[in-house]
Design a protein around this motif. Sequence first.
Motif, short mmCIF file in Angstrom:
data_model
loop_
_atom_site.label_atom_id
_atom_site.label_comp_id
_atom_site.label_asym_id
_atom_site.label_seq_id
_atom_site.Cartn_x
_atom_site.Cartn_y
_atom_site.Cartn_z
N THR A 92 19.60 86.84 2.79
CA THR A 92 20.17 87.63 1.71
C THR A 92 21.66 87.80 2.00
OG1 THR A 92 18.12 88.80 1.12
CG2 THR A 92 20.17 90.15 0.79
N ARG A 93 22.06 88.10 3.26
CA ARG A 93 23.39 88.12 3.64
C ARG A 93 24.35 87.01 3.49
NH1 ARG A 93 26.25 91.79 6.97
NH2 ARG A 93 28.16 90.95 7.88
N LEU A 144 22.73 96.97 1.30
CA LEU A 144 22.68 95.44 1.64
C LEU A 144 23.77 94.96 1.22
CD1 LEU A 144 19.20 94.68 0.42
CD2 LEU A 144 19.88 94.54 2.81
N THR A 154 13.41 88.03 -0.58
CA THR A 154 12.58 88.87 -0.20
C THR A 154 11.05 88.15 0.14
OG1 THR A 154 11.31 89.54 -2.39
CG2 THR A 154 13.21 90.79 -1.81
N ARG A 180 16.60 89.73 5.50
CA ARG A 180 17.93 90.18 5.71
C ARG A 180 19.22 89.00 5.85
NH1 ARG A 180 18.38 95.43 7.46
NH2 ARG A 180 20.87 95.21 7.30
N ASP A 181 18.82 87.90 6.80
CA ASP A 181 19.75 87.22 7.21
C ASP A 181 20.16 86.14 5.91
OD1 ASP A 181 20.00 87.90 9.71
OD2 ASP A 181 18.63 86.52 10.57
#
Length: 219
Positions: A139-140, A182, A125, A136-137
Motif C-alpha cells: 500500500t505504501r 495510511l 488488502t 502495509r508495504d
Amino acid sequence: MQKVHPVVVVSAMGGVTNKLIELADRYHNNNNVSYRILNELEAHHRRIFDELASPGHPERGELKDLFRELRKTLENADLRTNNHNGWKDRILSIGERASALIFAAALSEHNIDSVSYEASHFVKTDSTFGKAKVQRDATRKLIQKFLRHSTAVPVITGFIGSNNQQEITTLGRSGSDYSAGLIADALDADHLEIWTDVDGVLTADPKWVPDAESIEQLS
C-alpha cells in the motif's frame, strides 16, 4: 514560505453508509424497499452536488454512472450468491466514491485544481470483506506511486481498498480515518487533521457540550 500541498481523504456523507447497509440487507426480502432507498440516495447526492457545483460539471456524469453501477451490483445475482460479503462491500463503497466526486467538483468550482481517486487502486488488502486487513508495504509503495507527484489536490476515498483480485474491500467502521493515516504516513505528511461529525471546528465537543458553537474563522 514553504508551499503546502494538501491531500484530502473523504468518508461517506452522514447516514449514507447505514442506508447502504439497509439497501443490501433488505434486497433479499423486499426489493421495492431497496429500490426506494437507492433512488433516495441518488437524489440526495445529486441535490448536494448541485448545491456545490454547476449542473454541467463533468463529475456529475460520473456520479450518475456510479449510481448506475450500484443498481447493477445490487441486481448481480451471481456475485450476491457466490461472494455475498464482496457483493456487500461493493455496495458500501458507493458512499465514499460519491463523496470524492462531489468534493473534487466543489473544489474545482472554487478554481482549485483537484482530482478524485478511488483508494482501491492503491490500498491493498486481504480478502476479509467487511473488515479487510491492509498490506502495509504494498500500500505504501502504491500510494507514493499514485500521489507523490500529483500537482492537483487529490481527493481520495477513505474506507475502501482492494484485494489481489482487484475486488473492492472495506476496512470497517472508522476506516476513513485509518485510510487518512495510511496516506499521511506514506507521503511523510507534516501533519494529519481529522474532521468528523461536525460542520467545521466547534468551541467544544458537542457530545459533551450540547450548545457548542461553530467557529466561523480561524487563522
